[in-house]
Design a protein around this motif. Structure first.
Motif, mmCIF file in Angstrom:
data_model
loop_
_atom_site.group_PDB
_atom_site.id
_atom_site.type_symbol
_atom_site.label_atom_id
_atom_site.label_comp_id
_atom_site.label_asym_id
_atom_site.label_seq_id
_atom_site.Cartn_x
_atom_site.Cartn_y
_atom_site.Cartn_z
ATOM 1 N N PHE A 15 33.692 -3.802 20.005
ATOM 2 C CA PHE A 15 33.461 -4.647 20.907
ATOM 3 C C PHE A 15 33.204 -6.030 20.789
ATOM 4 C CE2 PHE A 15 31.200 -6.766 24.501
ATOM 5 C CZ PHE A 15 32.255 -7.020 25.183
ATOM 6 N N ASP A 17 35.016 -9.603 20.992
ATOM 7 C CA ASP A 17 34.539 -10.783 21.737
ATOM 8 C C ASP A 17 34.305 -12.060 20.844
ATOM 9 O OD1 ASP A 17 33.084 -10.969 24.149
ATOM 10 O OD2 ASP A 17 31.268 -11.265 22.757
ATOM 11 N N MET A 32 31.006 -17.318 29.561
ATOM 12 C CA MET A 32 30.950 -15.873 29.949
ATOM 13 C C MET A 32 29.692 -15.516 30.573
ATOM 14 S SD MET A 32 33.222 -14.044 26.942
ATOM 15 C CE MET A 32 32.659 -14.614 25.423
ATOM 16 N N ASN A 74 20.888 -12.914 25.358
ATOM 17 C CA ASN A 74 22.145 -13.209 26.139
ATOM 18 C C ASN A 74 22.144 -12.329 27.459
ATOM 19 O OD1 ASN A 74 22.740 -15.504 24.811
ATOM 20 N ND2 ASN A 74 24.425 -14.564 23.579
ATOM 21 N N ASN A 75 21.778 -11.025 27.149
ATOM 22 C CA ASN A 75 21.475 -10.120 28.204
ATOM 23 C C ASN A 75 20.694 -10.637 29.285
ATOM 24 O OD1 ASN A 75 20.497 -7.234 29.474
ATOM 25 N ND2 ASN A 75 22.580 -7.313 28.902
ATOM 26 N N LYS A 96 14.875 -18.688 23.121
ATOM 27 C CA LYS A 96 16.352 -19.085 22.591
ATOM 28 C C LYS A 96 16.847 -19.894 23.770
ATOM 29 C CE LYS A 96 16.653 -15.017 19.955
ATOM 30 N NZ LYS A 96 17.084 -13.644 19.790
ATOM 31 N N LEU A 145 17.658 -6.055 27.765
ATOM 32 C CA LEU A 145 18.471 -6.156 26.330
ATOM 33 C C LEU A 145 19.599 -5.392 26.617
ATOM 34 C CD1 LEU A 145 15.510 -4.225 24.337
ATOM 35 C CD2 LEU A 145 15.963 -6.672 24.314
ATOM 36 N N GLY A 146 20.588 -5.930 25.700
ATOM 37 C CA GLY A 146 21.950 -5.561 25.854
ATOM 38 C C GLY A 146 22.257 -4.826 24.807
ATOM 39 N N PHE A 147 23.698 -5.532 24.231
ATOM 40 C CA PHE A 147 24.176 -4.720 23.139
ATOM 41 C C PHE A 147 23.549 -5.089 21.530
ATOM 42 C CE2 PHE A 147 27.909 -7.959 23.348
ATOM 43 C CZ PHE A 147 27.373 -8.872 22.469
ATOM 44 N N SER A 148 22.329 -5.895 21.609
ATOM 45 C CA SER A 148 21.749 -6.152 20.428
ATOM 46 C C SER A 148 20.307 -5.491 20.236
ATOM 47 C CB SER A 148 21.482 -7.552 19.913
ATOM 48 O OG SER A 148 22.894 -8.270 19.892
ATOM 49 N N LYS A 162 17.533 -3.081 19.719
ATOM 50 C CA LYS A 162 17.155 -2.401 18.550
ATOM 51 C C LYS A 162 16.215 -1.166 18.769
ATOM 52 C CE LYS A 162 17.056 -6.493 16.087
ATOM 53 N NZ LYS A 162 15.651 -7.476 16.097
ATOM 54 N N LEU A 210 12.694 1.379 20.790
ATOM 55 C CA LEU A 210 12.506 0.003 21.803
ATOM 56 C C LEU A 210 10.948 -0.535 21.533
ATOM 57 C CD1 LEU A 210 13.955 0.836 25.128
ATOM 58 C CD2 LEU A 210 14.764 -0.864 23.496
ATOM 59 N N PHE A 216 8.606 -2.369 25.886
ATOM 60 C CA PHE A 216 9.705 -1.919 26.881
ATOM 61 C C PHE A 216 9.600 -0.527 27.426
ATOM 62 C CE2 PHE A 216 11.707 -5.964 24.777
ATOM 63 C CZ PHE A 216 12.015 -6.544 26.005
ATOM 64 N N ASP A 267 25.343 -4.797 31.673
ATOM 65 C CA ASP A 267 25.989 -4.315 30.057
ATOM 66 C C ASP A 267 25.659 -2.973 29.763
ATOM 67 O OD1 ASP A 267 27.924 -4.743 28.620
ATOM 68 O OD2 ASP A 267 26.919 -5.763 27.204
HETATM 69 N N1 LIG Z 1 31.232 -11.456 25.986
HETATM 70 C C1 LIG Z 1 30.171 -10.693 26.245
HETATM 71 O O1 LIG Z 1 30.060 -9.504 26.336
HETATM 72 C C2 LIG Z 1 29.071 -11.420 26.579
HETATM 73 C C3 LIG Z 1 28.018 -10.769 26.645
HETATM 74 N N2 LIG Z 1 26.659 -11.205 27.010
HETATM 75 C C4 LIG Z 1 25.542 -10.581 27.190
HETATM 76 O O2 LIG Z 1 25.010 -10.589 25.915
HETATM 77 C C5 LIG Z 1 24.457 -9.479 25.373
HETATM 78 C C6 LIG Z 1 24.039 -9.377 23.929
HETATM 79 O O3 LIG Z 1 23.033 -10.535 23.930
HETATM 80 P P1 LIG Z 1 22.272 -10.994 22.569
HETATM 81 O O4 LIG Z 1 21.885 -12.166 22.605
HETATM 82 O O5 LIG Z 1 23.300 -10.606 21.357
HETATM 83 O O6 LIG Z 1 21.401 -9.788 22.528
HETATM 84 P P2 LIG Z 1 20.613 -8.763 23.858
HETATM 85 O O7 LIG Z 1 20.267 -9.516 24.810
HETATM 86 O O8 LIG Z 1 20.856 -7.460 23.779
HETATM 87 O O9 LIG Z 1 18.917 -8.706 22.852
HETATM 88 C C7 LIG Z 1 18.252 -9.998 22.964
HETATM 89 C C8 LIG Z 1 17.236 -9.984 21.585
HETATM 90 O O10 LIG Z 1 15.974 -9.215 21.924
HETATM 91 C C9 LIG Z 1 15.642 -8.701 20.524
HETATM 92 N N3 LIG Z 1 15.259 -7.162 20.532
HETATM 93 C C10 LIG Z 1 16.175 -6.289 20.306
HETATM 94 N N4 LIG Z 1 15.679 -5.165 20.518
HETATM 95 C C11 LIG Z 1 14.208 -5.276 20.826
HETATM 96 C C12 LIG Z 1 13.438 -4.404 20.818
HETATM 97 N N5 LIG Z 1 13.517 -3.205 20.677
HETATM 98 N N6 LIG Z 1 12.063 -5.105 21.255
HETATM 99 C C13 LIG Z 1 12.044 -6.489 21.476
HETATM 100 N N7 LIG Z 1 12.975 -7.181 21.145
HETATM 101 C C14 LIG Z 1 13.964 -6.769 21.003
HETATM 102 C C15 LIG Z 1 16.492 -9.349 19.797
HETATM 103 O O11 LIG Z 1 16.030 -10.359 18.879
HETATM 104 P P3 LIG Z 1 15.315 -10.660 17.550
HETATM 105 O O12 LIG Z 1 15.232 -12.108 17.634
HETATM 106 O O13 LIG Z 1 13.821 -10.139 17.849
HETATM 107 O O14 LIG Z 1 16.321 -10.090 16.916
HETATM 108 C C16 LIG Z 1 17.703 -9.603 20.177
HETATM 109 O O15 LIG Z 1 18.762 -10.463 19.490
HETATM 110 C C17 LIG Z 1 25.159 -8.309 26.099
HETATM 111 O O16 LIG Z 1 24.693 -6.958 26.200
HETATM 112 C C18 LIG Z 1 25.682 -9.021 27.370
HETATM 113 O O17 LIG Z 1 24.811 -8.587 28.510
HETATM 114 C C19 LIG Z 1 26.604 -12.704 27.574
HETATM 115 O O18 LIG Z 1 26.018 -12.978 28.670
HETATM 116 C C20 LIG Z 1 27.844 -13.151 27.887
HETATM 117 C C21 LIG Z 1 29.241 -12.751 27.019
#
Ligand SMILES: NC(=O)C1=CN([C@@H]2O[C@H](COP(=O)(O)OP(=O)(O)OC[C@H]3O[C@@H](n4cnc5c(N)ncnc54)[C@H](OP(=O)(O)O)[C@@H]3O)[C@@H](O)[C@H]2O)[C@H](O)CC1
Ligand SMILES: [K+]
Length: 223
Positions: free
Chosen positions: A15, A19, A33, A63-64, A92, A123-126, A128, A131, A135, A153
């Protein structure tokens, strides 16, 4: 013919590749988006809420969270009572912009205890796994709350096994395409929607799957 969720479901890796390709080739900024994602989410929340409902939107630093904060802004504009749970400092650029806007629109930065609707844009697809405490505590509270639970998501904590705690969503608005991780939830009461973010059909075809029927329904209800 009904859209085949399972046959067209993607791994998170596949995915993200589709994307990122669309983002790079089509000058399609994530912010656009995200705006679509947040509006679709807000529409589902508005259908489940009443004018007096309290809506708690949990947003993480990504971004989630950004999509959740767009929904917060749209709902505040429509007159809903919107509260924000921000367990991690938003630093961010994109989510921070969205947070500023949501607050200007009247969303309140307060993690209220008994919301009528609890939204997981933590949190979304990134995400870890595991948790971690912060969380996992939120998940325990949300899952025992008498609230309608809605995930953007992917539910936070979702994994292939049953081992890790997850946000127990009543509704999931997944973005752009079905995800393999969600297949087991088809057997449950969870309602799943797929929301169109504007990725062209060709990008689905290029990786051998069918686009959800967005030409007819931009917020496609799966089950
Ligand atoms: N085209 C699309 O599909 C779009 C999707 N969107 C949305 O974006 C998310 C994915 O966004 P992303 O910024 O990559 O990451 P997340 O929001 O999932 O996570 C944010 C950061 O949180 C940190 N993280 C991860 N796991 C943990 C944890 N266990 N505890 C604490 N923090 C955590 C991590 O950041 P670091 O700096 O710590 O590495 C993640 O990066 C997708 O799911 C969609 O909802 C857009 O809105 C539009 C386009
Ligand atoms: K989520």
């Amino acid at each position: 013919m009904k859209y085949d969720f399972i046959a067209n479901a993607l791994s998170l890796q596949a995915f993200k590749e589709m994307d990122y390709k669309a983002v790079a080739e089509l000058a399609l900024p994530i912010e656009l988006m995200m705006e679509n994602a947040g509006l679709h989410l807000a529409r589902v929340i508005a259908r489940k809420a009443s004018p007096k409902s309290t809506i708690l939107i949990g947003a993480g630093n990504g971004n989630n969270g950004g999509g959740g904060l767009v929904a917060a802004r749209r709902l505040a504009a429509w007159g809903y009572n919107v509260y924000l749970d921000l367990p991690i400092e938003i630093t961010k650029e994109l989510p921070l912009q969205q947070l500023k806007r949501a607050l200007l629109y009247g969303a309140k930065r307060e993690a209220i205890k008994n919301p009528d609707v609890w939204v997981d844009a933590y949190l979304g697809f990134s995400q870890k796994l595991p948790l971690g405490n912060l969380f996992e505590t939120i998940i325990a509270k949300a899952n025992s709350a008498n609230a309608i639970r809605i995930s953007l998501d992917l539910p936070m904590g979702i994994s292939e096994g049953d081992s890790s705690p997850r946000f127990n969503a009543d509704h999931i608005i997944t973005l752009a395409a079905p995800k393999k991780l969600l297949i087991p939830l088809l057997e449950t009461d969870t309602q799943i929607y797929i929301a169109d973010l504007g990725i062209p059909e060709k990008y689905y075809g290029d990786i051998g799957v069918a686009m959800p029927p967005f030409a007819k329904e931009q917020l496609y209800f799966v089950s």
